[in-house]
Design a protein around this motif. Structure first.
Motif, mmCIF file in Angstrom:
data_model
loop_
_atom_site.group_PDB
_atom_site.id
_atom_site.type_symbol
_atom_site.label_atom_id
_atom_site.label_comp_id
_atom_site.label_asym_id
_atom_site.label_seq_id
_atom_site.Cartn_x
_atom_site.Cartn_y
_atom_site.Cartn_z
ATOM 1 N N ALA A 64 -19.117 -8.008 -1.587
ATOM 2 C CA ALA A 64 -19.279 -8.572 -2.928
ATOM 3 C C ALA A 64 -19.798 -10.003 -2.849
ATOM 4 N N TYR A 121 -23.127 -10.937 -4.875
ATOM 5 C CA TYR A 121 -23.014 -11.843 -6.019
ATOM 6 C C TYR A 121 -23.441 -13.277 -5.704
ATOM 7 N N PHE A 156 -17.329 -15.867 -8.586
ATOM 8 C CA PHE A 156 -18.619 -15.246 -8.883
ATOM 9 C C PHE A 156 -19.057 -15.416 -10.344
ATOM 10 N N THR A 157 -18.102 -15.491 -11.293
ATOM 11 C CA THR A 157 -18.468 -15.473 -12.715
ATOM 12 C C THR A 157 -17.693 -16.542 -13.494
ATOM 13 N N SER A 170 -23.571 -18.891 -12.300
ATOM 14 C CA SER A 170 -23.428 -18.105 -11.069
ATOM 15 C C SER A 170 -24.170 -18.736 -9.891
ATOM 16 N N ALA A 213 -22.974 -8.569 -12.712
ATOM 17 C CA ALA A 213 -21.772 -9.114 -12.069
ATOM 18 C C ALA A 213 -20.629 -9.197 -13.076
ATOM 19 N N HIS A 215 -17.457 -7.177 -12.099
ATOM 20 C CA HIS A 215 -16.378 -8.036 -11.613
ATOM 21 C C HIS A 215 -15.331 -8.319 -12.688
ATOM 22 N N GLU A 267 -17.115 -2.473 -6.354
ATOM 23 C CA GLU A 267 -17.656 -3.376 -7.375
ATOM 24 C C GLU A 267 -19.166 -3.474 -7.277
ATOM 25 N N VAL A 268 -19.676 -3.531 -6.048
ATOM 26 C CA VAL A 268 -21.127 -3.665 -5.861
ATOM 27 C C VAL A 268 -21.844 -2.428 -6.385
ATOM 28 N N ALA A 297 -21.924 -2.703 -10.072
ATOM 29 C CA ALA A 297 -22.894 -3.725 -10.476
ATOM 30 C C ALA A 297 -24.309 -3.163 -10.451
#
Length: 530
Positions: free
Chosen positions: A35, A39, A106-107, A266, A366, A370, A386-387, A390
């Motif tokens: 991740a 990201y 990441f966010t 990001s 993301a 995420h 998660e990837v 995404a």
């Protein structure tokens, strides 16, 4: 346009696409799965590299095509976008960059969730980030359609539609295969190309007027049909009190919106330290400042050399002012120099659009994976990577952006970006600043701040002249216009801050002092930062 224009521009654009796809393929083979890699590019970029990438992310079709077109059509009033876009970076530099890099991973939601209950905060911040990203993407799609319409003769609606679809497909490929690392290198290549092209055009405009800026401005005023009023405030925003409030609303949105844009925030996670994040912003401010100074020359140059009537005749919103200016500076239609310069500018503008949509798509996917997926998925079920989520989200965001881009194809791209900035400033900025600086901020306050800015901003846009009730709106045959301003920022930004305060003071929960202290130490020192 002649066949030579089309062939050369398409060859140059194809070369850029080939290079960027090669970068994406090369990056996708080097590292996969993590991740942090997808990201944040492994957090391995230097301040200079990230500064160029930030500039590449920010210098969008709205800047290159939309702002110059507005200056060419409305003179002084078009400069508001230049000032707003540039001053916004002072807010980013002094209030956001370093603290966000230290607090999040990441966010945007990572920053807020550090001291709140995660699930409601992540759902709210994720929803807001996706909304802002889609609005921003629509502007880039509209720019792509306008450019291809000019390239292929200005009449083919089918060509514009297929261009929007093609740009959407490419952005999904960039994000799905290469993640942040590929996106960053594409941004760097694009920033160098755009700055090089802008410098060349600015030099040619100044040479045409022998370096005499007064003569350039006076000629632009003469050809505008408005005389000296072209060089004074009021041509677009000063007619009545509604226009003046629109001016204030747009200015607020531009200055405050940048610090809430998901694809800008990001970028601060791609560098190893907070100090590197701050230095990358300094690089970005220098590059972006130089670029926007040059867009002023190009906007007035288009008014003086091409003429507002010709610009408006090609595209009513002014989105094709720069390509038309390049054609004239190179020697005019049919000349070899004009053909080459037009093709180069068209290819650079296309590169700009592709690079920016890749960055925005990555940020929105993301947020979906995420924040939204991680919060909403069923407990006890088998979680997907998660990837992987995404990558699927990138496709969904692309489809929505394509559909809205086809719908809004006749609006100015800088104006559309102004709406995205207004939503970002209304929903994202209040919750971000409260989380970083208000000791007593609570989970309810965070959720209310996001929705209290997001919902009014979106509703006011729907009820504004942008959507219906005027000949230039999206649905001119419908009249749902109850809000007189074109940009909702003047109302929705204060509402976002007010809702965050109201949610906090009415909450029964007590703020977590320990978590606030931990967040404060981490934000200011970097201790424990990812």
């Amino acid at each position: 346009m002649t066949g030579e224009h089309q062939t050369l521009a398409l060859l140059l654009f194809s070369a850029f696409v080939a290079v960027t796809l090669a970068i994406t393929t090369w990056v996708s083979r080097k590292r996969r799965g993590s991740a942090e890699e997808f990201y944040a590019g492994g957090r391995l970029f230097s301040p200079m590299e990230n500064g160029f990438a930030l500039a590449g992310d920010y210098m969008s079709a709205a800047s290159f095509l939309g702002v110059t077109g507005l200056i060419a059509l409305f003179g002084y009033d078009g400069l508001l976008y230049v000032v707003g876009f540039l001053v916004a970076w002072l807010v980013v530099l002094f209030l956001v960059a370093e603290l966000v890099r230290n607090c999040g991973r990441f966010t945007l939601a990572d920053v807020v969730a550090a001291r709140m209950r995660e699930r409601p905060v992540r759902i709210a911040a994720g929803t807001s980030s996706v909304t802002v990203s889609v609005l921003y993407l629509v502007a880039q799609m509209v720019g792509a359609g306008s450019l291809v319409a000019l390239l292929l003769g200005g009449t083919s609606e089918a060509a514009r539609a297929w261009t929007v679809i093609g740009v959407g497909a490419l952005m999904v490929i960039y994000v799905s295969l290469g993640g942040m690392r590929a996106t960053t290198w594409i941004q760097i290549v694009k920033a160098v190309l755009l700055l090089g092209g802008t410098i060349a055009l600015t030099a040619l405009v100044l040479m045409r007027f022998h370096g005499d800026l007064d003569r350039l401005l006076l000629t632009a005023a003469e050809r505008s049909g408005h005389g000296e009023a072209f060089l004074a405030p009021g041509l677009k925003y000063g007619g009545d009190w509604t226009a003046r409030f629109d001016f204030i609303s747009l200015g607020l949105a531009l200055v405050l919106g940048t610090a809430g844009l998901p694809h800008i925030l990001s970028r601060f996670y791609t560098v190893p330290t907070a100090r590197a994040a701050r230095r990358s912003v300094v690089w970005a401010v220098g590059l972006i400042g130089g670029f926007y100074l040059m867009t002023i020359v190009l906007g007035f140059g288009a008014a003086a050399i091409v003429g507002p009537d010709a610009v408006r005749g090609s595209n009513a919103a002014g989105n094709t002012a720069v390509p038309l200016l390049a054609l004239d500076l190179g020697g005019g239609a049919g000349s070899t120099g004009g053909t080459v310069l037009f093709a180069i500018v068209a290819a650079v503008a296309f590169a700009t659009i592709l690079a920016v949509v890749a960055g925005i798509t990555l940020a929105s996917s993301a947020s979906v994976a995420h924040d939204l997926y991680a919060s909403l998925r069923r407990r006890g079920g088998k979680p997907r990577s998660e990837v992987a989520v995404a990558r699927v989200a990138a496709v969904g965001v692309g489809v929505v952006a394509i559909a809205l881009g086809l719908l809004a194809r006749d609006l100015n791209v800088a104006f559309l970006v102004g709406l995205a900035f207004a939503v970002a400033a209304s929903a994202n900025l209040p919750v971000l600043l409260y989380s970083l600086f208000w000791r007593g901020f609570t989970t309810r306050g965070a959720v209310w701040a996001v929705y209290g800015g997001l919902v009014p901003a979106v509703v006011l846009v729907v009820l504004s002249p942008v959507v219906s009730g005027s000949p230039d709106s999206l649905f001119p045959g419908v009249d749902l216009q109850y809000f007189p301003l074109q940009n909702p920022g003047l109302v929705s930004i204060p509402l976002g801050f007010l809702a965050g305060w109201l949610g906090t003071v009415t909450a029964s929960e007590l703020p977590d002092e320990a978590k606030h202290a931990e967040t404060e130490v981490r934000s200011l020192t970097g201790a424990g930062a990812a």
